[in-house]
Every structure is written in structure tokens, then in C-alpha cells.
Design an enzyme around this catalytic site. Structure first.
Site, PDB file in Angstrom:
ATOM      1  N   HIS A 253     -25.615 -17.732  45.190  1.00 58.46           N
ATOM      2  CA  HIS A 253     -25.827 -16.407  45.773  1.00 58.46           C
ATOM      3  C   HIS A 253     -26.870 -16.463  46.879  1.00 58.46           C
ATOM      4  CE1 HIS A 253     -24.002 -14.174  42.113  1.00 58.46           C
ATOM      5  NE2 HIS A 253     -23.144 -14.252  43.111  1.00 58.46           N
TER       6      HIS A 253
ATOM      7  N   ARG B 112       0.098 -18.614  51.114  1.00 57.60           N
ATOM      8  CA  ARG B 112      -0.030 -19.066  49.721  1.00 57.60           C
ATOM      9  C   ARG B 112       0.660 -18.029  48.835  1.00 57.60           C
ATOM     10  NH1 ARG B 112      -5.304 -19.158  51.925  1.00 57.60           N
ATOM     11  NH2 ARG B 112      -6.103 -21.267  52.383  1.00 57.60           N
TER      12      ARG B 112
ATOM     13  N   ARG C 206       4.700 -21.298  51.911  1.00 59.37           N
ATOM     14  CA  ARG C 206       4.629 -22.424  50.987  1.00 59.37           C
ATOM     15  C   ARG C 206       5.140 -21.973  49.620  1.00 59.37           C
ATOM     16  NH1 ARG C 206      -1.150 -24.940  49.705  1.00 59.37           N
ATOM     17  NH2 ARG C 206      -1.316 -23.027  48.453  1.00 59.37           N
TER      18      ARG C 206
ATOM     19  N   GLU D 295      -0.358 -34.044  51.539  1.00 58.27           N
ATOM     20  CA  GLU D 295      -1.643 -33.934  50.838  1.00 58.27           C
ATOM     21  C   GLU D 295      -1.881 -35.077  49.860  1.00 58.27           C
ATOM     22  OE1 GLU D 295      -1.464 -30.098  48.879  1.00 58.27           O
ATOM     23  OE2 GLU D 295       0.707 -30.310  48.644  1.00 58.27           O
TER      24      GLU D 295
ATOM     25  N   ASN E 111      -7.870 -30.594  52.794  1.00 58.28           N
ATOM     26  CA  ASN E 111      -8.750 -30.470  51.624  1.00 58.28           C
ATOM     27  C   ASN E 111      -8.267 -31.368  50.486  1.00 58.28           C
ATOM     28  OD1 ASN E 111      -9.879 -28.529  53.217  1.00 58.28           O
ATOM     29  ND2 ASN E 111      -9.405 -26.816  51.893  1.00 58.28           N
ATOM     30  N   ASP E 112      -6.998 -31.215  50.106  1.00 60.56           N
ATOM     31  CA  ASP E 112      -6.459 -32.035  49.021  1.00 60.56           C
ATOM     32  C   ASP E 112      -6.289 -33.490  49.444  1.00 60.56           C
ATOM     33  OD1 ASP E 112      -6.434 -30.164  47.045  1.00 60.56           O
ATOM     34  OD2 ASP E 112      -4.346 -29.577  47.314  1.00 60.56           O
TER      35      ASP E 112
ATOM     36  N   ARG F  42     -14.150 -32.154  46.227  1.00 59.29           N
ATOM     37  CA  ARG F  42     -14.955 -31.552  47.295  1.00 59.29           C
ATOM     38  C   ARG F  42     -15.903 -30.491  46.768  1.00 59.29           C
ATOM     39  NH1 ARG F  42     -13.351 -31.504  52.627  1.00 59.29           N
ATOM     40  NH2 ARG F  42     -13.632 -29.255  52.760  1.00 59.29           N
TER      41      ARG F  42
ATOM     42  N   CYS G 131      -3.344 -27.319  57.956  1.00 57.06           N
ATOM     43  CA  CYS G 131      -3.702 -26.020  57.383  1.00 57.06           C
ATOM     44  C   CYS G 131      -4.913 -26.123  56.461  1.00 57.06           C
ATOM     45  CB  CYS G 131      -2.521 -25.416  56.621  1.00 57.06           C
ATOM     46  SG  CYS G 131      -1.889 -26.440  55.277  1.00 57.06           S
TER      47      CYS G 131
END
Length: 819
Positions: free
Chosen positions: A450, A557, A593, A686, A709-710, A720, A757
């Protein structure tokens, strides 16, 4: 030992409200010659200044200290209210124990009462019993409370629903507080279960400790007169992410990759909030309040605790109002959650129990808080574990009032500074003035804390997790803080500082220009077109993307349709959503997707088996093959919606040529059955095997879209989100860039295009290197659209190709980021 007889117990009472309940339990004390009638008024007056509700349906009304002269002899009375009576909003009392304490003779009863509090089944039995001896024996100890039956499987209440937590960072403090506050508005008892971990739905800390991460399936059950209404409201709230908005602050233009030439040293941390600043260092170190266990009168210690809680609540209410005005309701909700901690019955019960065992209020409070902080820190999800900082922050606030310690303030100099600290609590960060604090860097903390969230909302560049060497930086020394890179540069010279000024000016100009030109296409100075699309998750996102200047949708998504319900979405429902999204884009392409979930996301209607490593299990297209009743209706809905505008299909988790061919064959069969249009079909890249097979796959697919990312996680074998590995799991690592380049080469040989993406496309440096590698489409987060488009327009393809060539020759991600 106090003697309790049956005349002091009233069963099956049904008072209209709290005031009548206190009158009734007070009358029992009058009839037993424990108090004078005036003491009942004192019991009513105490309710105006403090809360006597302990939790689990038990309240202990008693008079004010100054009216002890109205007590004739120490005693207690018990009013049983099986249906319950509202004590305070969200608190229903079923056992009301009136206390007249002339000395400390009642302490043993209170000790036993706190033990009863922790046993829900015992409380339930006492609230329903028809034999007053059960209550007498539970309070006097003549017969030990029955041990709760144990079971390997927690018992749910009769009425329930299953839901999946769709909040991006799980059921953390802010959405959990929303859940608790809503649950408290109903009389029914609420239980939340994650596997075998069970929480009281009306207790924030209890809810946090079940570790409900993003994608977790939970069961919410209820019991009571309004159970159905409660469940309906809670299910709707969960489906709406408990009112939590995704953090979409305006994307701050990143400064160009830059390193000062004359800095004496560099301290590396984790980026928490972007931006680059320079200034003098101001060190801030928390002072721990000294907590001594000096026993006092339990009643007086209880008064101290209540006063500290009341004062803390007022302070948090003011802090909430201040943050709401500065940063918006979403960030301010953090302090609503903090306030909720102050009402957590488990903390209060343990604190009171310890007080009546002879300990001071300060020591007792500290023990209760520390136990729960340690429990939260052990949760596997780093975001939920990070909420320990919130509880510690609240605990310190109350502790300061209990010990008479002045709330530690951050004293700034009469000029703006870079704050260096061991740690900053959320309440510390919320009070920072961006005019006085240029940026901050902390020893600990994480990018999802936070503290980091508030820093981003305030526009204060920040670095976290920099390590203990940070505290060796001399107070008053000049530093450069690069929040985007996560680096603190020590003792730069005048030339370095002048360059920072220039970078800051450039960033301001770029932000203004990017916003104004967001609808202009991303065409480089040498006339090369790059498509900049958006990653979205629902219709609202699609509308925001269009307003932000996105050139279509590079990743829709579709999981949002499947994870917020107890049954799979129908073909008609999916068709309507896809159609609406397509229409928001006004002729620009939408890449849909197909369903991408696995064993890490427990979906009630699928009964997916728990996997030891769900990221290497049945997920993505593999799951679609296992559940054709999910896959085929989705494909039918997509083909039907395709008549409303340009659409492409993208299959996730394609690891082999066989995966692609099987998925493509199913899609073609559906198309033929519907006589639908022929639309482009591509795959997500990925997993490493898809890269190694790219030359074969490129002959058959329409396009590749790389999920960096993947891909980074699978190539580097690093999560990650892992607090220790986050620095190393960098999508700009040369190994990842080689994978991307290999995919592009394979695609170009077959005349196919490649998009990205993943998160890398949203970084300025990442966008440049990707474009230079030959990527044709960048699908980015919505707030990044204008910035990335403006950056492409200001660059030349030739320069970006040269940059990409040099990046491929690098050995480490640090070398790449240093280009």
C-alpha cells in the site's frame, strides 16, 4: 469465587434493542442485591463512550468507574437472547453478561468468558440452552467447557454460494474490508472458506488470514433470518470486485534510459513509482515504542485500551478524508481497512483476556498484534503477506496512545528532500507532501504494498527493497533517484544534475503532447507504422481503450466471463459481450483470446483437481480440450460476433504443433456449422517450445502474439511476483529477447506478423527494442497507450533496429537497460 445462581440468569429473552437488554440484565443484578437501581443508568452511559461487545455474540455491559459506589456487592447476571439483539451495527449479542465489579473478584469469571469466546460451538450451545446450569458451569468452571468437535473438513452453514476472487491482487485489505462491512449489515452469521481455512466473514483479520489470492475459489455460507439476502448481496459484491477499481493512474512518461557519469556509487532496489528526481537525502528511521508489562487494575487498563482505540479511529477517519481528497476513494479505502482492524474481535478478545490475566493493556495489545503480523507474513501470496505492514501500522498507532508516545512524524527540512527510510508505513506515505518529498527509497517493502500504491497515486517517484546498505547514505548528501529503473545514484556532480533537469523537462513536455495527440497513428519519423492496441478484460475496458487512443484490442482476456459465477456463461451471454466490445472499437480489430485458466484458478463448476504445479499443468488450450462444452460455445459466440466487426481468435498455451492443429480443427468445424466468416487465428507464444517450433507453426497460423510475462517466467524459471526473484525476472533479459527475435524471424519467412501483449510492450525501452526486432503490434495497458504511441512517433525505425541489434549482443538485462 463469585457465586452465580439460577435467579441471576434469564433464558429466552427477546429485548427490542440494546437499551432494553441492558435494563433487563441490570434488573437481574438489582434483584440479586448487587447494585442500586442508579447503576443501570451508569451501564447505559458507558455504551455512549465505549463498546462492550466482545465478539462471537457476547457483550459485557458494566457501569462507569466513577459510579462504583452504587455497587453493593460484586456479582454478574446473564441474559440469554437466542434470536440476538443488535448491540452496534454489524454486532449481534446473544449472551449479555452484566458485570458489577466492586473489587477484582470477577476476574476469574472474565478469564473463563474469554476462553468461551474462542469456542463458537460452546457459544452457540449456551445461547440456545434451556438449562441455566450450563451457563453457570461454563462461567464458574465447575465443569470444563466441552471441547469443540474436530473435523478434517470445516463445516459450512446451510446456505452458501461459491465464488472466485477476481480482484487482481486477491482479497487483500481494501476489498476484504468492503466484504466485512457489507456482511456486518446483516444479522446472519457469515462464514468464508478457502479449502480447509475458515474465516468469520465479519472479521477483517480473519478474512485476510485464509489467503484468498486472485483466482482462488471460496465458499461463502450464512445462517440466520436474513441469510439469503446476505448471500445475494455478498455474491453481487464479489462479482463486482467489491467495488475495487483497477489502479489506472495516468501513465507517467518514463525518462530515457540514462545513467549519471560521475555518481560515486549506485544502490539497486525495485521500482515502486516512476520518475526521476535529484536532491538532498533526509534519513528517517522508525523508533519502536518501549512496551513495559506493568500490571494495573484490569478495569482501568480496559479503559486505556478503549480510549486508545477511539482516538485511533478518529485519526484514521481524518486520514481517510485527507487521502480521499488528494488521491481518490480507491487509495483512501486503505484506511477504511485500517479502521476495521481496530474492531477485529479476535484481537480485542485476546487483548482483554491478557489484561485480565494480569498484564498491562500496552503489553497485551502488542502480543495480540505481533502474533497476527507473523501469521500474515507466512502467507504464500506476497500481496496478502504484505498486508502485515498494514496491521503493524495500525498496531503502532494504538500502541503509541497506550504508552503515551507521541506519534512519530517525518520532520522535513525547509527545502525538498529525497527521503531514505528503513520502511514507510502506509499512514506515513499518505501524509507526505509532494512539494516537500521529491521521492523516497526504503530498505524493505515491495512494489504491491500500500505504500507503493499511495506513492504512485501521489506522483512521488519511489524505490523499495533497496537493502540495509541504504541506511549508510549520509544525511544531507545529494542523490539522484530513478524510480523507473529502481536505482539511487550517490553524489552525482553538477553535469549529472543538469541532465536530470533536462530529462524532467522533456518528460513533462512529452506527457502533454502524448495526451493531445493520442488519436494520431504511431508512425515513426521514417514512416514505419506500428499498431498500438490495448489489453482489456471487459466492455468497460474496451470503452476506456477507445478513449485512450488505442488502435483496437490486442488482447481480450475472456476469463472474466468464467470466473465470476457458479456456472459457465451461455453462448448467448458470451455473444452479447463480444458483440458489445467489437462495436466499441468502430471497425478496429479485436483479438479474442480463448479461455485461459488452469488448476491455479479453482472454478466450482469445473471441479478441477488440485495440481502440485498448476502453471505446468492442464491450463489454457489444454483445459479447453478437456472441456469441449466450454470451448465450443465460446468459439460459436466469437464467430457469431464476428459479423459485427473485425475479429481474430488467439489460442493460449500452445506448446506443440499438435496443440495448434487440434484447436484449429475444432474452430473450423464450428465455423462450418455456423457458416461463419473466415477470420484470422493465431497463437500466444508464452512457452519455450512454441519458440523452438515457430518455423513450423508460422506456416499454419495467421499471427503470433508474445506474452512476455509468462514467457519470462517459463524461460527463466522465475516467478515475476516472487519478492526475492522479482529483480531477476526481467523481460529485457537477453535470453527473452533472443526468443522474441527467433519468433519474428520465423514469422517473417512466412509473411506473418508478430505482436507483443505482455508488460514489456508498455515500457518505453521495451517498445523500442521490440519494434527494432520486427514486432508489428504492441498491445499495452490502457494508461500506456498515449505514451507508447508518442514515443514511436518520435523515434525512427532505423534507430530502433540498431538498438535491438545491440540488445541482442548483451549478456545481462542490466546491460540491455544500460543501452
Amino acid at each position: 469465587m463469585i457465586e452465580i445462581n439460577e435467579r441471576q440468569i434469564s433464558l429466552h429473552a427477546s429485548p427490542r434493542d440494546k437499551q432494553e437488554a441492558i435494563n433487563l440484565v441490570g434488573q437481574l443484578l438489582i434483584d440479586s442485591h448487587n447494585i442500586a437501581p442508579g447503576y443501570v443508568n451508569s451501564m447505559q452511559q458507558r455504551e455512549e463512550v465505549s463498546n462492550t461487545y466482545l465478539g462471537n455474540g457476547i457483550a459485557i455491559p458494566h457501569g462507569l468507574n466513577e459510579h462504583r459506589d452504587l455497587i453493593e456487592r460484586t456479582g454478574i447476571s446473564v441474559l440469554q437472547v437466542p434470536a440476538g439483539v443488535t448491540w452496534n451495527p454489524g454486532e449481534t449479542a446473544r449472551l449479555i453478561v452484566g458485570i458489577a465489579a466492586k473489587s477484582d473478584e470477577h476476574i476469574e469469571v472474565l478469564r473463563r468468558l474469554t476462553r468461551v469466546l474462542s469456542d463458537e460451538k460452546q457459544v452457540e450451545r449456551l445461547a440456545q440452552t434451556t438449562n441455566p446450569q450450563d451457563i453457570i458451569q461454563a462461567l464458574t468452571g465447575e465443569r470444563a467447557p466441552e471441547k469443540a468437535a474436530t473435523s478434517n473438513q470445516p463445516v459450512d452453514y446451510e446456505h452458501y454460494f461459491d465464488a472466485v476472487v477476481t480482484n487482481k491482487t486477491g482479497l487483500h485489505a481494501r476489498p476484504a474490508a468492503m466484504f466485512v462491512n457489507l456482511a456486518k449489515s446483516f444479522k446472519a452469521r457469515i462464514r468464508v472458506r478457502n479449502g480447509e481455512r475458515v474465516a468469520d466473514g465479519k472479521r477483517l483479520l480473519s478474512l485476510l488470514q485464509i489467503g484468498a489470492e486472485h483466482g482462488t475459489q471460496i465458499r461463502v455460507s450464512a445462517q440466520g433470518d436474513d441469510a439469503d439476502k446476505a448471500l445475494k448481496a455478498l455474491q453481487e459484491a464479489l462479482n463486482n470486485k467489491l467495488g475495487e477499481e483497477e489502479a489506472e493512474t495516468e501513465q507517467r512518461t518514463e525518462t530515457a534510459s540514462w545513467t549519471p557519469r560521475h555518481a560515486s556509487a549506485t544502490i539497486n532496489g525495485i521500482s515502486a513509482a516512476p520518475g526521476i528526481v535529484f536532491g538532498a537525502v533526509k534519513t528517517y528511521v522508525h523508533r519502536a515504542a518501549k512496551v513495559e508489562d506493568v500490571a494495573g487494575d484490569p478495569i482501568e487498563e480496559g479503559e486505556k485500551l478503549q480510549q486508545a482505540l477511539d482516538t485511533s479511529k478518529k485519526e484514521l477517519a481524518q486520514l481517510h478524508a485527507d487521502v480521499s481528497a488528494r488521491s481518490g476513494a480507491s487509495q483512501a479505502a486503505i484506511f477504511e481497512a485500517h479502521s476495521e482492524f481496530l474492531s477485529d474481535s479476535s484481537i480485542l478478545q485476546q487483548t482483554i483476556s491478557l489484561i485480565y490475566q494480569g498484564h498491562s493493556a500496552a503489553w497485551s495489545w502488542n502480543q495480540a498484534i505481533q502474533e497476527r503480523v507473523e501469521s500474515l507474513q507466512q502467507l504464500s501470496d506476497p500481496v496478502l503477506a504484505g498486508r502485515a505492514a498494514d496491521l503493524r501500522d495500525v498496531g503502532t498507532r494504538v500502541q503509541n496512545h497506550l504508552t503515551g508516545t507521541q506519534q512519530q512524524e517525518i520532520h522535513l527540512d525547509n527545502h525538498p528532500v529525497i527521503l531514505v527510510a528503513d520502511d514507510l508505513a502506509p499512514s506515513d506515505t499518505a501524509t507526505l507532501d509532494p512539494q516537500g518529498v521529491l521521492g523516497f527509497c526504503t530498505v524493505g517493502g515491495g512494489p504491491t504494498s500500500h505504500t507503493a500504491i499511495i506513492a504512485r497515486s501521489l506522483g512521488i517517484p519511489a524505490i523499495v527493497g533497496a537493502g540495509k546498505e541504504l541506511l549508510n547514505v549520509a544525511d544531507g548528501s545529494t542523490c539522484i533517484l530513478d524510480g523507473s529503473a529502481g536505482k539511487l545514484y550517490l553524489q552525482p556532480d553538477d553535469e549529472d544534475i543538469e541532465q536530470v533537469r533536462q530529462l524532467q523537462q522533456q518528460a513533462r513536455q512529452q506527457e502533454e503532447a502524448a495526451r493531445a495527440e493520442r488519436f494520431a497513428p504511431a508512425i515513426t519519423r521514417d514512416q514505419h507504422r506500428v499498431e498500438v492496441a490495448a489489453n482489456i478484460g471487459n466492455v468497460r475496458d474496451a470503452q476506456k481503450a477507445a478513449e485512450a487512443g488505442a488502435e483496437g484490442v490486442g488482447l481480450l482476456r475472456t476469463e472474466f466471463l468464467y470466473l465470476e459465477r457458479n456456472s459457465a456463461p451461455s453462448e448467448e451471454e458470451q455473444f452479447a459481450v463480444y458483440r458489445d466490445i467489437i462495436q466499441t472499437q468502430k471497425g478496429q480489430n479485436v483479438i479474442i483470446r480463448t479461455l485461459d485458466i488452469g488448476g491455479d484458478k479453482e472454478v466450482s463448476y469445473l471441479n478441477l483437481p488440485k495440481e502440485d504445479n498448476p502453471f505446468l499443468g492442464v491450463r489454457g488450450v489444454r483445459l479447453c480440450f478437456e472441456y469441449p462444452d466450454l470451448f465450443i460455445p465460446q468459439l460459436r459466440a466469437i464467430y457469431r460476433a464476428a459479423t459485427y466487426g473485425p475479429v481474430s481468435i488467439m489460442f493460449p498455451m500452445i506448446a506443440t504443433l499438435e496443440d495448434w492443429q487440434k484447436a484449429a480443427a475444432i474452430a473450423e468445424q464450428v465455423r462450418q456449422e455456423l457458416n461463419g466468416p473466415t477470420i484470422p487465428i493465431g497463437i500466444m507464444v508464452e512457452v519455450p517450445s512454441a519458440v523452438l517450433l515457430a518455423t513450423h507453426l508460422a506456416r499454419e497460423i495467421a499471427f503470433f502474439s508474445i506474452g512476455t510475462n509468462d514467457l519470462t517466467q517459463y524461460v527463466m524459471a522465475m516467478d515475476r511476483g516472487h519478492p526475492q526473484l522479482a529483480k531477476q525476472a526481467d523481460s529485457l533479459h537477453p535470453a527473452i529477447l533472443q526468443m522474441i527475435w527467433q519468433t519474428v524471424q520465423a514469422a517473417e519467412q512466412e509473411g506473418k506478423w508478430v505482436g507483443v501483449c505482455g508488460g514489456l510492450a508498455s515500457e518505453v525501452l521495451g517498445a523500442s527494442i521490440l519494434t527494432g526486432l520486427g514486432v508489428k503490434e504492441l498491445s499495452v495497458s490502457i494508461p500506456s497507450v498515449a505514451t507508447i504511441k508518442a514515443h514511436i512517433r518520435s523515434s525512427s525505425l532505423q534507430d530502433m533496429q540498431e538498438l535491438a541489434k545491440r540488445a541482442l549482443q548483451c549478456r545481462t538485462s542490466a546491460e540491455v537497460r544500460g543501452l
